[in-house]
Scaffold this motif. Structure first.
Motif, short mmCIF file in Angstrom:
data_model
loop_
_atom_site.label_atom_id
_atom_site.label_comp_id
_atom_site.label_asym_id
_atom_site.label_seq_id
_atom_site.Cartn_x
_atom_site.Cartn_y
_atom_site.Cartn_z
N GLU A 7 41.92 36.33 40.87
CA GLU A 7 40.95 36.29 41.97
C GLU A 7 40.73 37.67 42.61
O GLU A 7 39.65 37.93 43.16
N VAL A 43 38.02 39.23 40.64
CA VAL A 43 36.75 38.55 40.98
C VAL A 43 36.27 39.02 42.34
O VAL A 43 35.08 39.32 42.53
N VAL A 92 28.04 38.12 38.66
CA VAL A 92 29.45 38.19 38.23
C VAL A 92 29.55 37.22 37.06
O VAL A 92 29.33 36.01 37.23
N LYS A 142 31.45 35.72 33.38
CA LYS A 142 32.70 35.62 32.63
C LYS A 142 32.42 35.01 31.26
O LYS A 142 32.10 33.81 31.16
N ILE A 153 33.78 39.97 34.19
CA ILE A 153 35.21 39.72 34.37
C ILE A 153 35.70 38.95 33.14
O ILE A 153 35.13 37.92 32.78
N ALA A 170 40.41 33.15 36.11
CA ALA A 170 39.28 34.01 36.49
C ALA A 170 38.02 33.18 36.68
O ALA A 170 37.26 33.38 37.64
N ILE A 175 35.73 32.44 40.23
CA ILE A 175 34.28 32.64 40.39
C ILE A 175 33.66 31.40 41.02
O ILE A 175 32.88 31.48 41.97
#
Ligand code: TXE
Length: 480
Positions: free
Chosen positions: A40, A43, A171, A173, A202, A209, A213
């Motif tokens: 985190e 993130v 953001v 992933k 990320i 992770a 998010i």
């Protein structure tokens, strides 16, 4: 050993914790790189960077945003061979497939939304001489984009392109199983001059992770592609936070073949829709329903073609069936094949792990598998296997075919083969799936709505559907 880096605030950086996860090459069955085990804190750093960049990016003239995204598309094209190789090594898919489909579609995704945004319009509503209403569609803020391992760069760009084109910061992933092309994509973004913080990538585990998010309070919208179970979990976290959600989930897609079809076309395309990408495409037609009068003829011809598919080293240009993406997924698929036998199915070709040689001796390979003799309600015909496994069943009447086609918890896509136009329209009208292909498969116009019904997802991607998802709608009413 190569260490992949996170992409935060325009820089490639190590995870705060300094810890990494093994990344496997599935064709060789061994670790070939390491990916950040982000948490985190990583993130949080990414969201902070995205929030700082949002005022600049959202207010940038749209043709300037468009030019930067088109530059990224150009750089993907210039790096086709390198990206295709990386995708094949990371996912196990034939390099020829990555070169022909995955990477070109990734640049198309970027280019499509970079230009679509230039023509994105909204509505006005005039109330006689009382008032005029106009609808604003504005960028929202920081978008969370989470993508799966089956079409890594293809589905990664399918999400971030509309998010960025609409003026949001992101953001993102990618799947921890196939992180490589998203990492290489970061470098292209730097070279294209994407302002720092606009896109942050990320890497890391979904439950760590990814979950960070979903939970972050400053990410008001989430676009997710992945399994139905994960989608359900994400919705349970995001819904109480009133986050806007787009969920593209699993499928158990029927492929309905009528006796009056163009037999050769139906046969050829059905091999592709069954086994392309080792059957690891949510749109694959894993349940083949054949009108009884041509059932034997189709099964014999289909099996002959399946037996001829070259299972091989993904780096061999002639390979049609590459490696399964991971050992865990290979075991899951093999367990479904064992279940099929228990449920009374006949494995009429395939059904086993392939012991490869040389470089691929320890790789994860499964024979393309065809199963007959099962009913429509058994687990094999109800649950998503997501591998090179299809069932074939006969039907007698159109109504029966429709009932079987609609008879699962999913509703993503259906393919129908018939030369009878009236039947085509009628059956398309009856089918409970978000996508219906008639006499074709995977023919894609990026302007069209993409997504599924029931447990195949919530919302639609593609064209204006995506641009509307990634914008906030406001109606302004002015008295005349
Ligand atoms: O999904 P997973 P997979 C479906 C396909 C199959 C699945 C394959 O049908 O069912 O996706 O992808 C992250 N919080 N589609 O097995 O496990 C995870 O790290 C936040 C449908 O990878 O769901 C990865 O990045 N994130 C689709 C991503 O979710 C989490 C097209 C997907 O992982 C998380 C392609 C969590 N708690 C595949 N847990 C369509 N319909 O278009 C995991 N993740």
């Amino acid at each position: 050993m190569q260490k992949i880096q996170n992409f935060i605030n325009g820089k490639l950086v190590a995870p705060v914790s300094g810890s990494y996860i093994d990344n496997y090459n599935p064709a060789e069955g061994k670790v070939y790189s390491l990916i950040p085990d982000s948490d985190e804190q990583d993130v949080k750093n990414a969201v902070d960077a995205a929030k700082s960049a949002f005022p600049i990016w959202s207010k940038m003239p749209v043709d300037e945003r468009s030019k930067i995204l088109q530059k990224i598309a150009d750089l993907i094209d210039e790096n086709l061979d390198r990206l295709a190789m990386a995708e094949s090594v990371d996912n196990g898919k034939p390099v020829a497939l990555a070169k022909a489909v995955d990477i070109p579609r990734s640049s198309s995704n970027m280019r499509f939304f970079a230009t679509a945004i230039l023509h994105f319009s909204s509505e006005a509503h005039k109330m006689d001489n009382v008032a005029i209403n106009y609808t604003n569609r504005e960028p929202i803020g920081v978008a969370g984009c989470i993508s799966p391992w089956n079409l890594p760069l293809y589905l990664f760009t399918w999400k971030i392109a509309p998010a960025l084109a609409a003026g949001n910061c992101v953001v993102a992933k990618p799947s921890e199983i196939t992180p490589m092309t998203a990492y290489l994509f970061s470098e292209l973004c730097i070279n294209a001059g994407l302002p720092k913080g606009v896109l942050n990538i990320i890497h890391g585990l979904g439950a760590k992770a990814g979950q960070a998010i979903i939970e972050h309070q400053d990410i008001p919208l989430i676009s997710f592609t992945g399994g139905t179970a994960t989608g359900k979990h994400i919705a349970a976290t995001a819904a109480p936070m009133f986050k806007k959600l787009s969920l593209e989930l699993g499928g158990k897609n029927p492929n309905i073949i009528f006796a009056d079809c163009d037999f050769d076309q139906a046969l050829k395309t059905s091999v592709l829709s069954s086994f392309s990408n080792q059957g690891q495409i949510c749109l694959c037609g894993s349940r083949i329903l054949v009108e009884r009068s041509i059932y034997t003829k189709f099964v014999d011809a289909f099996v002959a073609k399946v037996k001829a598919l070259k299972i091989g080293d993904p780096l061999d240009g002639l390979t049609k069936i590459g490696a399964i993406v991971s050992e865990d997924h290979m075991k899951k698929i093999l367990s479904y094949i064992e279940l099929a036998k228990k449920e009374g199915g006949q494995i009429i070709t395939g059904g086993k792990q392939v012991q490869m040689e040389e470089r691929c001796t320890n790789g994860y390979f499964i024979e393309p598998t065809v199963i007959t003799g099962l009913g429509h309600d058994c687990r094999i015909n109800q649950e998503e296997i997501f591998g090179p496994v299809v069932t074939i069943m006969p039907f007698d009447k159109q109504e029966e075919a429709i009932e079987y086609a609609n008879g699962t918890a999913y509703g993503l896509s259906t393919t129908v083969w018939t030369e009878n136009l009236k039947r085509a329209h009628n059956i398309a009208n009856e089918l409970k799936s978000g996508i219906v292909w008639i006499n074709c498969w995977m023919v894609r116009d990026l302007r069209t709505p993409f997504g599924g019904m029931k447990q195949s997802g919530v919302g639609r991607e593609g064209g204006n559907e995506a641009l509307r998802f990634f914008t906030e709608t406001k109606n302004v009413c002015i008295k005349l």
